[in-house]
Design a protein around this motif. Structure first.
Motif, PDB file in Angstrom:
ATOM      1  N   THR A  30       0.851  -1.186   0.000  1.00 18.76           N
ATOM      2  CA  THR A  30       0.000   0.000   0.000  1.00 18.76           C
ATOM      3  C   THR A  30       0.883   1.231   0.000  1.00 18.76           C
ATOM      4  O   THR A  30       1.792   1.351   0.823  1.00 18.76           O
ATOM      5  N   ARG A  31       0.606   2.108  -0.921  1.00 21.07           N
ATOM      6  CA  ARG A  31       1.332   3.383  -0.980  1.00 21.07           C
ATOM      7  C   ARG A  31       0.323   4.483  -1.247  1.00 21.07           C
ATOM      8  O   ARG A  31      -0.421   4.418  -2.221  1.00 21.07           O
ATOM      9  N   TYR A  32       0.309   5.450  -0.388  1.00 17.77           N
ATOM     10  CA  TYR A  32      -0.548   6.616  -0.578  1.00 17.77           C
ATOM     11  C   TYR A  32       0.328   7.822  -0.923  1.00 17.77           C
ATOM     12  O   TYR A  32       1.461   7.940  -0.436  1.00 17.77           O
ATOM     13  N   TYR A  33      -0.230   8.700  -1.718  1.00 17.99           N
ATOM     14  CA  TYR A  33       0.467   9.937  -2.066  1.00 17.99           C
ATOM     15  C   TYR A  33      -0.497  11.108  -1.977  1.00 17.99           C
ATOM     16  O   TYR A  33      -1.674  10.977  -2.310  1.00 17.99           O
ATOM     17  N   ALA A  34       0.020  12.226  -1.551  1.00 20.87           N
ATOM     18  CA  ALA A  34      -0.760  13.458  -1.610  1.00 20.87           C
ATOM     19  C   ALA A  34      -1.049  13.784  -3.069  1.00 20.87           C
ATOM     20  O   ALA A  34      -0.238  13.496  -3.960  1.00 20.87           O
ATOM     21  N   ARG A  35      -2.183  14.403  -3.284  1.00 20.26           N
ATOM     22  CA  ARG A  35      -2.580  14.739  -4.654  1.00 20.26           C
ATOM     23  C   ARG A  35      -1.525  15.621  -5.324  1.00 20.26           C
ATOM     24  O   ARG A  35      -1.276  15.501  -6.520  1.00 20.26           O
ATOM     25  N   SER A  36      -0.889  16.460  -4.548  1.00 18.72           N
ATOM     26  CA  SER A  36       0.075  17.422  -5.100  1.00 18.72           C
ATOM     27  C   SER A  36       1.357  16.762  -5.609  1.00 18.72           C
ATOM     28  O   SER A  36       2.102  17.377  -6.373  1.00 18.72           O
ATOM     29  N   VAL A  37       1.618  15.515  -5.183  1.00 13.93           N
ATOM     30  CA  VAL A  37       2.867  14.875  -5.592  1.00 13.93           C
ATOM     31  C   VAL A  37       2.644  13.593  -6.385  1.00 13.93           C
ATOM     32  O   VAL A  37       3.604  13.011  -6.895  1.00 13.93           O
ATOM     33  N   LYS A  38       1.399  13.160  -6.485  1.00 12.95           N
ATOM     34  CA  LYS A  38       1.104  11.906  -7.163  1.00 12.95           C
ATOM     35  C   LYS A  38       1.575  11.955  -8.611  1.00 12.95           C
ATOM     36  O   LYS A  38       1.343  12.939  -9.307  1.00 12.95           O
ATOM     37  N   GLY A  39       2.264  10.912  -9.025  1.00 12.87           N
ATOM     38  CA  GLY A  39       2.809  10.854 -10.371  1.00 12.87           C
ATOM     39  C   GLY A  39       4.207  11.422 -10.485  1.00 12.87           C
ATOM     40  O   GLY A  39       4.886  11.224 -11.492  1.00 12.87           O
ATOM     41  N   ARG A  40       4.652  12.125  -9.457  1.00 11.33           N
ATOM     42  CA  ARG A  40       6.002  12.700  -9.455  1.00 11.33           C
ATOM     43  C   ARG A  40       6.889  12.085  -8.389  1.00 11.33           C
ATOM     44  O   ARG A  40       8.100  11.979  -8.564  1.00 11.33           O
ATOM     45  N   PHE A  41       6.304  11.704  -7.262  1.00 13.26           N
ATOM     46  CA  PHE A  41       7.059  11.130  -6.148  1.00 13.26           C
ATOM     47  C   PHE A  41       6.760   9.632  -6.051  1.00 13.26           C
ATOM     48  O   PHE A  41       5.629   9.193  -6.295  1.00 13.26           O
ATOM     49  N   THR A  42       7.781   8.877  -5.660  1.00 19.99           N
ATOM     50  CA  THR A  42       7.623   7.435  -5.480  1.00 19.99           C
ATOM     51  C   THR A  42       8.327   7.013  -4.200  1.00 19.99           C
ATOM     52  O   THR A  42       9.517   7.304  -4.025  1.00 19.99           O
ATOM     53  N   SER A  43       7.606   6.344  -3.332  1.00 19.84           N
ATOM     54  CA  SER A  43       8.219   5.835  -2.113  1.00 19.84           C
ATOM     55  C   SER A  43       8.552   4.359  -2.287  1.00 19.84           C
ATOM     56  O   SER A  43       7.850   3.631  -2.984  1.00 19.84           O
ATOM     57  N   SER A  44       9.630   3.956  -1.656  1.00 22.59           N
ATOM     58  CA  SER A  44      10.051   2.556  -1.684  1.00 22.59           C
ATOM     59  C   SER A  44      10.774   2.265  -0.376  1.00 22.59           C
ATOM     60  O   SER A  44      11.083   3.180   0.389  1.00 22.59           O
ATOM     61  N   ARG A  45      11.037   1.009  -0.146  1.00 19.00           N
ATOM     62  CA  ARG A  45      11.697   0.658   1.105  1.00 19.00           C
ATOM     63  C   ARG A  45      12.573  -0.566   0.910  1.00 19.00           C
ATOM     64  O   ARG A  45      12.284  -1.429   0.079  1.00 19.00           O
ATOM     65  N   ASP A  46      13.634  -0.615   1.717  1.00 20.52           N
ATOM     66  CA  ASP A  46      14.526  -1.767   1.762  1.00 20.52           C
ATOM     67  C   ASP A  46      14.616  -2.169   3.231  1.00 20.52           C
ATOM     68  O   ASP A  46      15.417  -1.605   3.990  1.00 20.52           O
ATOM     69  N   ASN A  47      13.786  -3.096   3.624  1.00 19.59           N
ATOM     70  CA  ASN A  47      13.728  -3.472   5.034  1.00 19.59           C
ATOM     71  C   ASN A  47      15.061  -4.046   5.523  1.00 19.59           C
ATOM     72  O   ASN A  47      15.416  -3.874   6.691  1.00 19.59           O
ATOM     73  N   ALA A  48      15.784  -4.696   4.644  1.00 17.86           N
ATOM     74  CA  ALA A  48      17.076  -5.274   5.038  1.00 17.86           C
ATOM     75  C   ALA A  48      18.067  -4.175   5.430  1.00 17.86           C
ATOM     76  O   ALA A  48      18.950  -4.396   6.263  1.00 17.86           O
TER      77      ALA A  48
END
Length: 122
Positions: free
Chosen positions: A55-73
């Motif tokens: 699940t990834r949510y984005y503010a309307r102002s950044v959607k399509g420009r910002f991408t969140s990701s994670r490396d739990n390791a």
């Protein structure tokens, strides 16, 4: 326990990647929210990424420009910011959340940590 870094000065249209390093916690157990506060404005939610990135949510102002990701390791979460605009100028913070609820953006705290400054020049 969470430290955001990677901010800097960039021109309009440029890119930056922010990192959020987690210390003393297992990232596996937390969703991570990104928030920002521009000068003279209220803090706003930018993105929330769940524990397994499903699940990834984005503010309307950044959607399509910002991408969140994670490396739990690596106990690290990233916020890739592309097509930056002057209105993205702000101090960016990361916080640990139990999960990304529908109201994740209303999160508040007395301690937001240091944050990292992003400045987008026009």
């Amino acid at each position: 326990q969470l430290q955001a870094f990677g901010g800097g000065l960039v021109q309009t249209g440029g890119s930056l990647r922010l990192s959020c390093k987690v210390f003393g916690l297992s990232l596996d157990n937390y969703a991570i929210g990104w928030f920002r506060q521009a000068p003279g404005k209220e803090r706003e939610g930018v993105s929330c990424i769940s524990t397994n990135s499903g699940t990834r949510y984005y503010a309307r102002s950044v959607k399509g420009r910002f991408t969140s990701s994670r490396d739990n390791a690596k106990n690290t979460v990233y916020l890739q910011m592309d097509s930056l605009k002057p209105e993205d100028t702000a101090v960016y913070y990361c916080v640990a959340l139990a999960f990304c609820s529908n109201t994740w953006y209303t999160y508040n705290s007395d301690d937001w940590g240091q944050g990292t400054l992003v400045t987008v020049s026009s």
